[in-house]
Design a protein around this motif. Structure first.
Motif, short mmCIF file in Angstrom:
data_model
loop_
_atom_site.label_atom_id
_atom_site.label_comp_id
_atom_site.label_asym_id
_atom_site.label_seq_id
_atom_site.Cartn_x
_atom_site.Cartn_y
_atom_site.Cartn_z
N THR A 1 49.46 2.79 70.80
CA THR A 1 49.91 3.65 70.85
C THR A 1 48.62 4.88 71.01
N ILE B 1 47.32 8.59 70.55
CA ILE B 1 47.27 10.11 70.39
C ILE B 1 47.14 10.82 70.41
N TYR C 1 51.96 10.42 72.18
CA TYR C 1 52.07 11.68 71.68
C TYR C 1 50.56 12.55 71.70
N THR D 1 55.60 11.57 74.39
CA THR D 1 56.26 12.40 73.10
C THR D 1 54.97 14.16 72.88
N LEU E 1 52.97 13.58 62.12
CA LEU E 1 53.24 12.21 63.07
C LEU E 1 52.76 11.40 61.90
#
Length: 227
Positions: A165, A167, A192, A209, A222
Motif C-alpha cells: 500500500t 500513502i 491513498y 483513493t 485512514l
C-alpha cells in the motif's frame, strides 16, 4: 497479516505543526529566493547568509511539535511494516515515534563536510563559518540543494516497488525526482492521496483513493481504517 506500507510525505505534513514551506509564497522561503539559500551557487556566493538561514530554521524546529498525522503514522507501525519516505528535512516524524524514516532531501539536524558528502555529523546547535570536519573542511547543512543529486532516491524507489500500500500526504506531486516515486509501485497497489487541495485526480493512477482533508485530520482516520 502485516503489510508493507510506504508513506510519501511532503511539506503539508510539517506545515500543520507550524513549519513554513517555501511553496506557500511565490517561491520565497522565509522571505528569501530559494536559490539564494538552497543551492550550491548561493552557498558559494554568501555562505554566512546560508548558514544563518538554516540556523534560524533549526531554532524554529525546536519550537514546534509533531502533529496528529505524525503520531498516527507511528501508531501504524504497531500493525504493519511502515517506511516513511519524506521530502521534509525536519525530525518531526522521528519525534512523533516513527522508527523507519528516509529523508530524501537531507536533515536539518545534521551537518556535512563541503568536500566529503559521507562525513555527516549530528548537529543541533548553530553552524558557523569556521566549524570544521575532522578532515579540516568547512561544514555545511546536510541538505540536498537544487541541482544536487538525491543520493537516497534509488533506495526509495526499491522500497516503493515492494509496497503493498502507498500513502501520499501533503505533497504537491510536482517536485521531481521525488514525485516520480509513486510510479515505482506495482500495478494494482492501493494508493491513498491525502491533501486538502488535491493536485491529482483519481483518473491519474489505478487504484487511487483521494482523501480531501488535512494531514492532521485525514491521516488518523485512514490509519484507523488500515489497522
Amino acid at each position: 497479516m502485516k503489510k508493507k506500507i510506504v508513506v510519501l510525505t511532503g511539506a503539508g505534513v510539517s506545515a500543520e505543526s507550524g513549519i513554513n514551506t517555501f511553496r506557500d509564497a511565490d517561491g520565497l522561503w522565509e522571505g528569501h529566493d530559494v536559490m539564494e539559500v538552497a543551492s550550491p551557487q548561493g552557498f558559494a556566493r554568501n555562505p554566512e547568509l546560508v548558514l544563518d538561514f538554516y540556523n534560524q530554521r533549526r531554532k524554529q524546529l525546536a519550537q514546534v511539535e509533531p502533529n496528529a498525522a505524525h503520531m498516527a503514522l507511528a501508531e501504524l507501525e504497531t500493525s504493519h511494516e511502515v517506511t516513511i519516505i519524506t521530502q521534509n528535512v525536519d525530525d518531526l516524524h522521528e519525534r512523533g515515534g516513527s522508527t523507519n524514516v528516509i529523508h530524501l532531501h537531507g536533515e536539518l539536524l545534521k551537518a556535512r563536510s563541503v568536500n566529503n558528502e559521507h562525513t555527516v555529523l549530528d548537529w543541533k546547535k548553530d553552524l558557523n563559518l569556521g566549524d570544521l570536519s575532522s578532515e579540516g573542511d568547512q561544514l555545511r547543512p546536510h541538505i540536498v540543494w537544487f541541482g544536487e543529486m538525491v543520493p537516497l532516491l534509488e533506495t526509495a524507489a526499491n522500497i516503493v516497488e515492494q509496497a503493498d500500500t502507498v500513502i501520499i500526504i501533503g505533497t504537491s506531486m510536482q517536485v521531481y525526482p521525488a514525485a516520480g516515486l509513486v510510479n515505482f509501485a506495482q500495478p494494482g497497489t492501493p494508493i491513498y492521496f491525502i491533501d486538502p487541495k488535491p493536485s491529482i485526480s483519481e483518473n491519474d493512477f489505478e487504484n487511487l483513493t483521494i482523501i480531501k482533508d488535512t494531514a492532521a485530520s485525514g491521516v488518523p482516520a485512514l490509519v484507523a481504517r488500515l489497522k
